[in-house]
Design a protein around this motif. Structure first.
Motif, PDB file in Angstrom:
ATOM      1  N   THR A 198       0.829  -1.200   0.000  1.00  0.00           N
ATOM      2  CA  THR A 198       0.000   0.000   0.000  1.00  0.00           C
ATOM      3  C   THR A 198       0.868   1.258   0.000  1.00  0.00           C
ATOM      4  N   ASN A 199       0.276   2.343  -0.393  1.00  0.00           N
ATOM      5  CA  ASN A 199       0.958   3.625  -0.435  1.00  0.00           C
ATOM      6  C   ASN A 199       1.230   4.106   0.987  1.00  0.00           C
ATOM      7  N   HIS A 200       2.440   4.525   1.268  1.00  0.00           N
ATOM      8  CA  HIS A 200       2.801   5.038   2.593  1.00  0.00           C
ATOM      9  C   HIS A 200       2.533   6.543   2.605  1.00  0.00           C
ATOM     10  N   ASN A 201       1.283   6.882   2.833  1.00  0.00           N
ATOM     11  CA  ASN A 201       0.873   8.271   2.792  1.00  0.00           C
ATOM     12  C   ASN A 201       0.024   8.611   4.018  1.00  0.00           C
ATOM     13  N   GLU A 202      -0.612   9.753   4.002  1.00  0.00           N
ATOM     14  CA  GLU A 202      -1.409  10.210   5.148  1.00  0.00           C
ATOM     15  C   GLU A 202      -2.559   9.247   5.449  1.00  0.00           C
ATOM     16  N   ASN A 203      -3.150   8.645   4.421  1.00  0.00           N
ATOM     17  CA  ASN A 203      -4.250   7.698   4.665  1.00  0.00           C
ATOM     18  C   ASN A 203      -3.786   6.502   5.492  1.00  0.00           C
ATOM     19  N   LEU A 204      -2.608   5.989   5.205  1.00  0.00           N
ATOM     20  CA  LEU A 204      -2.067   4.882   5.985  1.00  0.00           C
ATOM     21  C   LEU A 204      -1.791   5.324   7.411  1.00  0.00           C
ATOM     22  N   ILE A 223      -3.267   7.649   9.130  1.00  0.00           N
ATOM     23  CA  ILE A 223      -4.554   7.791   9.824  1.00  0.00           C
ATOM     24  C   ILE A 223      -5.099   6.424  10.215  1.00  0.00           C
ATOM     25  N   LYS A 224      -5.030   5.454   9.299  1.00  0.00           N
ATOM     26  CA  LYS A 224      -5.537   4.115   9.606  1.00  0.00           C
ATOM     27  C   LYS A 224      -4.742   3.454  10.734  1.00  0.00           C
ATOM     28  N   ILE A 225      -3.435   3.678  10.760  1.00  0.00           N
ATOM     29  CA  ILE A 225      -2.620   3.134  11.854  1.00  0.00           C
ATOM     30  C   ILE A 225      -3.015   3.806  13.167  1.00  0.00           C
ATOM     31  N   CYS A 226      -3.217   5.122  13.143  1.00  0.00           N
ATOM     32  CA  CYS A 226      -3.668   5.828  14.349  1.00  0.00           C
ATOM     33  C   CYS A 226      -5.016   5.293  14.823  1.00  0.00           C
ATOM     34  N   GLN A 227      -5.866   4.879  13.875  1.00  0.00           N
ATOM     35  CA  GLN A 227      -7.186   4.364  14.210  1.00  0.00           C
ATOM     36  C   GLN A 227      -7.159   2.889  14.616  1.00  0.00           C
ATOM     37  N   GLY A 228      -5.991   2.265  14.575  1.00  0.00           N
ATOM     38  CA  GLY A 228      -5.875   0.902  15.076  1.00  0.00           C
ATOM     39  C   GLY A 228      -5.450  -0.147  14.074  1.00  0.00           C
ATOM     40  N   LEU A 229      -5.194   0.224  12.833  1.00  0.00           N
ATOM     41  CA  LEU A 229      -4.737  -0.757  11.846  1.00  0.00           C
ATOM     42  C   LEU A 229      -3.385  -1.320  12.269  1.00  0.00           C
ATOM     43  N   ARG A 230      -3.254  -2.634  12.250  1.00  0.00           N
ATOM     44  CA  ARG A 230      -1.994  -3.297  12.549  1.00  0.00           C
ATOM     45  C   ARG A 230      -1.775  -4.386  11.509  1.00  0.00           C
ATOM     46  N   PRO A 231      -0.521  -4.725  11.208  1.00  0.00           N
ATOM     47  CA  PRO A 231      -0.278  -5.799  10.237  1.00  0.00           C
ATOM     48  C   PRO A 231      -0.795  -7.131  10.765  1.00  0.00           C
ATOM     49  N   ARG A 232      -1.252  -7.967   9.864  1.00  0.00           N
ATOM     50  CA  ARG A 232      -1.749  -9.293  10.222  1.00  0.00           C
ATOM     51  C   ARG A 232      -0.919 -10.336   9.496  1.00  0.00           C
ATOM     52  N   PHE A 233      -0.816 -11.492  10.113  1.00  0.00           N
ATOM     53  CA  PHE A 233      -0.055 -12.590   9.526  1.00  0.00           C
ATOM     54  C   PHE A 233      -0.969 -13.463   8.689  1.00  0.00           C
ATOM     55  N   SER A 268       4.885  15.154   8.396  1.00  0.00           N
ATOM     56  CA  SER A 268       4.203  16.296   9.017  1.00  0.00           C
ATOM     57  C   SER A 268       2.756  16.320   8.552  1.00  0.00           C
ATOM     58  N   PHE A 269       1.920  15.624   9.288  1.00  0.00           N
ATOM     59  CA  PHE A 269       0.498  15.609   8.966  1.00  0.00           C
ATOM     60  C   PHE A 269      -0.251  16.343  10.067  1.00  0.00           C
ATOM     61  N   ASN A 270      -1.213  17.163   9.683  1.00  0.00           N
ATOM     62  CA  ASN A 270      -2.005  17.912  10.650  1.00  0.00           C
ATOM     63  C   ASN A 270      -3.280  17.151  10.993  1.00  0.00           C
ATOM     64  N   ASN A 271      -3.763  17.380  12.196  1.00  0.00           N
ATOM     65  CA  ASN A 271      -5.072  16.868  12.635  1.00  0.00           C
ATOM     66  C   ASN A 271      -5.183  15.350  12.582  1.00  0.00           C
ATOM     67  N   LEU A 272      -4.126  14.652  12.976  1.00  0.00           N
ATOM     68  CA  LEU A 272      -4.207  13.195  13.031  1.00  0.00           C
ATOM     69  C   LEU A 272      -5.067  12.783  14.223  1.00  0.00           C
ATOM     70  N   PRO A 273      -5.816  11.685  14.089  1.00  0.00           N
ATOM     71  CA  PRO A 273      -6.594  11.222  15.238  1.00  0.00           C
ATOM     72  C   PRO A 273      -5.662  10.703  16.332  1.00  0.00           C
ATOM     73  N   GLU A 274      -6.179  10.673  17.554  1.00  0.00           N
ATOM     74  CA  GLU A 274      -5.403  10.119  18.661  1.00  0.00           C
ATOM     75  C   GLU A 274      -5.179   8.635  18.407  1.00  0.00           C
ATOM     76  N   SER A 275      -3.968   8.173  18.677  1.00  0.00           N
ATOM     77  CA  SER A 275      -3.653   6.763  18.444  1.00  0.00           C
ATOM     78  C   SER A 275      -4.478   5.875  19.363  1.00  0.00           C
ATOM     79  N   LYS A 276      -4.951   4.764  18.806  1.00  0.00           N
ATOM     80  CA  LYS A 276      -5.704   3.796  19.593  1.00  0.00           C
ATOM     81  C   LYS A 276      -5.400   2.409  19.079  1.00  0.00           C
TER      82      LYS A 276
END
Length: 151
Positions: free
Chosen positions: A14-20, A22-32, A122-130
């Protein structure tokens, strides 16, 4: 740990950009895509915890890994050996899945926007990590036929 076990860098497809981010901040983690011993899963989950205070220090990880490697009489090490044998049986029964992941690890093609070098983000307004509820609470394992739900 993910890369050592799977043979692939996390989020290679996947593209390593702001969308990724944000998804990591929202809880996305790699799966095996293979079964992993539960004690290793627990350590991986601790390392990926959104709260950095819950993550083990490098020295603690080294101590855990050394104990598993050298203290064969330790009850946790014996349990890990048992779990490894169980997961090997499960993974061997899924030979097609393992064969494809092994060959994929050798010849995978990363997304053109997957960048694995240090850089300032440098991304603005990222969600709090969870932590993801399904990753940390609902499932004791982190197995999925797909590595993530990223498009």
């Amino acid at each position: 740990m993910y890369e050592i076990i799977s043979g692939l860098p996390p989020y290679y497809d996947t593209n390593h950009n702001e969308n990724l981010v944000i998804k990591i901040c929202q809880g996305l983690r790699p799966r095996f895509n293979i079964n992993v011993p539960q004690l290793i899963v627990q350590l991986i989950k601790r390392c990926l915890d959104a709260n950095q205070l819950n993550r083990p220090a490098t020295k603690e990880i080294i101590n855990i890994l050394r104990k598993w490697q050298y203290k064969e009489s330790d009850s946790e090490t014996a349990e890990l050996q048992k779990q490894i044998k169980e997961t090997e049986k499960i993974n061997n029964n899924s030979r097609v899945q393992i064969m494809s992941s092994t060959s994929l690890g050798i010849s995978y093609k990363p997304h053109s926007g997957a960048i694995y070098t240090s850089r300032l983000l440098s991304f603005n307004n990222l969600p709090e990590s969870k932590n993801s509820d399904d990753y940390y609470e609902k499932n004791d394992n982190i197995i999925s036929k797909e590595f993530s739900g990223i498009n």
